[in-house]
Scaffold this motif. Sequence first.
Motif, PDB file in Angstrom:
ATOM      1  N   SER A  47       0.874  -1.189   0.278  1.00 28.47           N
ATOM      2  CA  SER A  47      -0.366  -0.137  -0.512  1.00 28.47           C
ATOM      3  C   SER A  47       0.782   1.597   0.056  1.00 28.47           C
ATOM      4  N   LYS A  48       0.726   2.486  -0.175  1.00 26.85           N
ATOM      5  CA  LYS A  48       0.795   3.522  -0.092  1.00 26.85           C
ATOM      6  C   LYS A  48       1.262   4.159   0.804  1.00 26.85           C
ATOM      7  N   GLY A  49       0.186   4.003   1.685  1.00 27.50           N
ATOM      8  CA  GLY A  49       0.420   3.826   3.001  1.00 27.50           C
ATOM      9  C   GLY A  49       2.074   3.059   3.271  1.00 27.50           C
ATOM     10  N   LEU A  50       2.064   2.384   3.821  1.00 28.50           N
ATOM     11  CA  LEU A  50       3.569   1.582   3.822  1.00 28.50           C
ATOM     12  C   LEU A  50       4.721   2.466   3.746  1.00 28.50           C
ATOM     13  N   LEU A  51       4.983   2.633   2.154  1.00 26.64           N
ATOM     14  CA  LEU A  51       5.631   3.145   1.992  1.00 26.64           C
ATOM     15  C   LEU A  51       6.287   4.164   2.454  1.00 26.64           C
ATOM     16  N   TYR A  52       5.647   5.161   2.947  1.00 26.31           N
ATOM     17  CA  TYR A  52       5.472   6.002   3.870  1.00 26.31           C
ATOM     18  C   TYR A  52       5.934   5.836   4.855  1.00 26.31           C
ATOM     19  N   ASN A  53       5.872   4.519   5.606  1.00 26.92           N
ATOM     20  CA  ASN A  53       6.468   3.974   7.104  1.00 26.92           C
ATOM     21  C   ASN A  53       7.997   4.184   6.994  1.00 26.92           C
ATOM     22  N   TYR A  54       8.426   3.542   5.332  1.00 25.42           N
ATOM     23  CA  TYR A  54       9.539   3.287   4.966  1.00 25.42           C
ATOM     24  C   TYR A  54      10.502   4.607   4.530  1.00 25.42           C
ATOM     25  N   PHE A  55       9.375   5.425   3.933  1.00 29.21           N
ATOM     26  CA  PHE A  55      10.500   6.253   3.581  1.00 29.21           C
ATOM     27  C   PHE A  55       9.649   7.541   3.187  1.00 29.21           C
ATOM     28  N   LYS A  56       9.852   8.758   4.386  1.00 28.99           N
ATOM     29  CA  LYS A  56       9.704  10.247   4.738  1.00 28.99           C
ATOM     30  C   LYS A  56       8.795  10.235   3.503  1.00 28.99           C
ATOM     31  N   SER A  57       9.383  10.470   2.798  1.00 29.16           N
ATOM     32  CA  SER A  57       9.004  11.289   1.278  1.00 29.16           C
ATOM     33  C   SER A  57       9.145  10.714   0.087  1.00 29.16           C
ATOM     34  N   LYS A  58       8.606  10.926  -1.408  1.00 29.94           N
ATOM     35  CA  LYS A  58       9.680  10.685  -2.582  1.00 29.94           C
ATOM     36  C   LYS A  58      11.442  11.232  -2.157  1.00 29.94           C
ATOM     37  N   GLU A  59      11.163  12.462  -2.445  1.00 27.59           N
ATOM     38  CA  GLU A  59      12.450  12.817  -2.493  1.00 27.59           C
ATOM     39  C   GLU A  59      13.950  11.628  -1.336  1.00 27.59           C
ATOM     40  N   GLU A  60      13.233  11.641  -0.268  1.00 26.44           N
ATOM     41  CA  GLU A  60      14.412  11.098   0.557  1.00 26.44           C
ATOM     42  C   GLU A  60      14.399   9.416   0.267  1.00 26.44           C
ATOM     43  N   LEU A  61      13.576   8.856  -0.809  1.00 27.27           N
ATOM     44  CA  LEU A  61      13.392   7.866  -1.713  1.00 27.27           C
ATOM     45  C   LEU A  61      14.550   7.227  -2.550  1.00 27.27           C
TER      46      LEU A  61
END
Lengths: 196, 196, 196, 196
Positions: A47-61
């Motif tokens: 889920s989208k939400g989970l991604l933000y559990n690991y990276f706090k923004s697209k830029e950080e990713l």
Amino acid sequence: MPRTEEQFEEIREKRKKLILETALELFANEGYHNTSISRIANEAKISKGLLYNYFKSKEELLNEILSFGIDEFVNVFDQNKDGNLTDAEMIYFIDRIFEILQNNQKYWKLYFAIATQPTIFEKVLEKVQEFIEEYFRMMTAFFYHKDIEDPEAEAYLFGALMDGISMNFVMNPMGFPVEKVKKLIINKYLNIKNFE
Amino acid sequence: MPRTEEQFEEIREKRKKLILETALELFANEGYHNTSISRIANEAKISKGLLYNYFKSKEELLNEILSFGIDEFVNVFDQNKDGNLTDAEMIYFIDRIFEILQNNQKYWKLYFAIATQPTIFEKVLEKVQEFIEEYFRMMTAFFYHKDIEDPEAEAYLFGALMDGISMNFVMNPMGFPVEKVKKLIINKYLNIKNFE
Amino acid sequence: MPRTEEQFEEIREKRKKLILETALELFANEGYHNTSISRIANEAKISKGLLYNYFKSKEELLNEILSFGIDEFVNVFDQNKDGNLTDAEMIYFIDRIFEILQNNQKYWKLYFAIATQPTIFEKVLEKVQEFIEEYFRMMTAFFYHKDIEDPEAEAYLFGALMDGISMNFVMNPMGFPVEKVKKLIINKYLNIKNFE
Amino acid sequence: MPRTEEQFEEIREKRKKLILETALELFANEGYHNTSISRIANEAKISKGLLYNYFKSKEELLNEILSFGIDEFVNVFDQNKDGNLTDAEMIYFIDRIFEILQNNQKYWKLYFAIATQPTIFEKVLEKVQEFIEEYFRMMTAFFYHKDIEDPEAEAYLFGALMDGISMNFVMNPMGFPVEKVKKLIINKYLNIKNFE
DNA sequence: CATGAATGAGCATTCATTCAT
DNA sequence: GATGAATGAATGCTCATTCAT
């Protein structure tokens, strides 16, 4: 009974890697701006939400992906850091560059796609700055000891050449004759008798 | 009243050029995705609606910008198209490449930013394909006549070198010593006695 | 082992209080909507999951906080419930209001933040309704016995005054001179000869 | 034929007013955080995008609503700004406050809802700060001239009273006897002989 | 009982594009 | 031709809540 600390750590490790790899794949092939978080999550089947559990923004990713590859590059370089570059070390150095290039094609594709994006690249630049300066000093010294007339310009040219090769290879991995070109370069830069 | 018609045409032409130049400026400096149509219209002091009167989409606007610059490049090349490249023609060719590069910095910055974005670049590629093949044939022939061992690989390497230089220059126009590098290249590739 | 049972109960009680206090602190200072469950759990050093073991939703958590404070208020009031308010009782009543206000600043800050949010407040209102009516009856009687011309309006005014003071104090605890204002009020409302 | 400048201006004026009124209604009744931009757009029967054509963020929308009401309040006050407040001016002042309150109920409901929201209110405070200080100076002077013992505390109390009345009225416009309360206040504060 | 990974609906915001005038 | 108001789909991101362990 909650999961143990290690179990959680393992899950996190796995997930993070999955996301990083999926994002690298997409960023490299479709471009950073063309790749939405939704798409990454979809492709990674999370889920989208989970991604933000690991990276706090697209830029950080993006930054984490870039850091990873830059570190590897910088490490190679570190081994020859001490003062001068002998001929043997130079050959090793060139070899390693090509090796890294071939082993991490996707990564370098992303790197070049990013390097030319004015807005995004500035952050990357900070990290690479120091490395570039070190490289430049070393290369200039190498050419200086070869009695090359303008060692500085020669270092710039060598850098540009490696950039150009990397880009060509990465854009067209099947068509570009890396191995042959590598041989050519080693000949040009190390058969001193024939080299200007 | 044919005169009015002509005047209209002239206005259209002028306005189209204005939009293209404004867009190029912004695309190159801020990136394609970071530049909104609103911003272009604003900067060009026209309405958004009018822009769509000249270009049917943002993508078409980009394509026209790219086409424009590629044409110039292809034209340069056409002059030497006929069979072989003499040494003098090769020098002239290198000279022209650098000249174009320096005169159209903004354009090439955009070009490199786009070149690495697979999705967008495919359309450009079609146009450049033919040119690249022609270039490749000519270069291979040039090196063949110089008795270079692997003329094909050498042509790839020369292409990569020019790409690398272009990219480095375009990313850092003040810092990169174009002129010195150009001299180095001409020496390398034309003082055959000193060159491998 | 009844002792274990008791201990469990004790732990539960303690933990619930911890959550309530943490949430009150955050709700009051950052606002209800600005405070995430994650944040509360973090601050209370428990897991999000556990929080839901004690409160079935964020809203319920808020309601329990509000109920808690209201109960205290209502209790104070209960002591004077029986019929009329003597002067001494009135003084005691005012005293107690100010005391509660000063001892539970965070609570009242939250209360006022919520009181003006119609959607959320409705549930609270139900609980306070009865209390308000009781208060109103009592105050009206008090003023009636003082031969005040419009005891009902006077009761409304007194209520509004206490609300206003509470709000001002709670919004600016350091700057608002509660003690002086309290003295003023007692003087106004109990030195009947000087008071209209 | 494009619309004339005035036509555009007129459309903008109308639309902006529509959005402001819709937002005020919703913010006041549902709370700022509980009201989504989608909801506002829906209620106003426009697209979300259009809203952003008029207000660059949700926060700016709120600010513009608040500014509007604060300005009106400050203006009333300005008329009595010059030095002292006579009894007649004080009556006029109180009258006007009640009038504004009654004419802009929705606005003041929002104001109180906001005033108690820690995070949001800070911005409002800046605007009101100057006004509050002015008010305070004037009131203190007024009470000082009446030979009131502690004019400063009395000013605080008067302010709190007006706040409390406003809040009570705004929360329950039908039930709260504004007119009677107003009369009571004017009596209390202006029939000097009976007033402490 | 306790954990925190995982979900998914919802949010504010942006922007290419359309179209009435 | 020319304007800019209007649309609506898409984007990055948040968060209350659930649930396997």
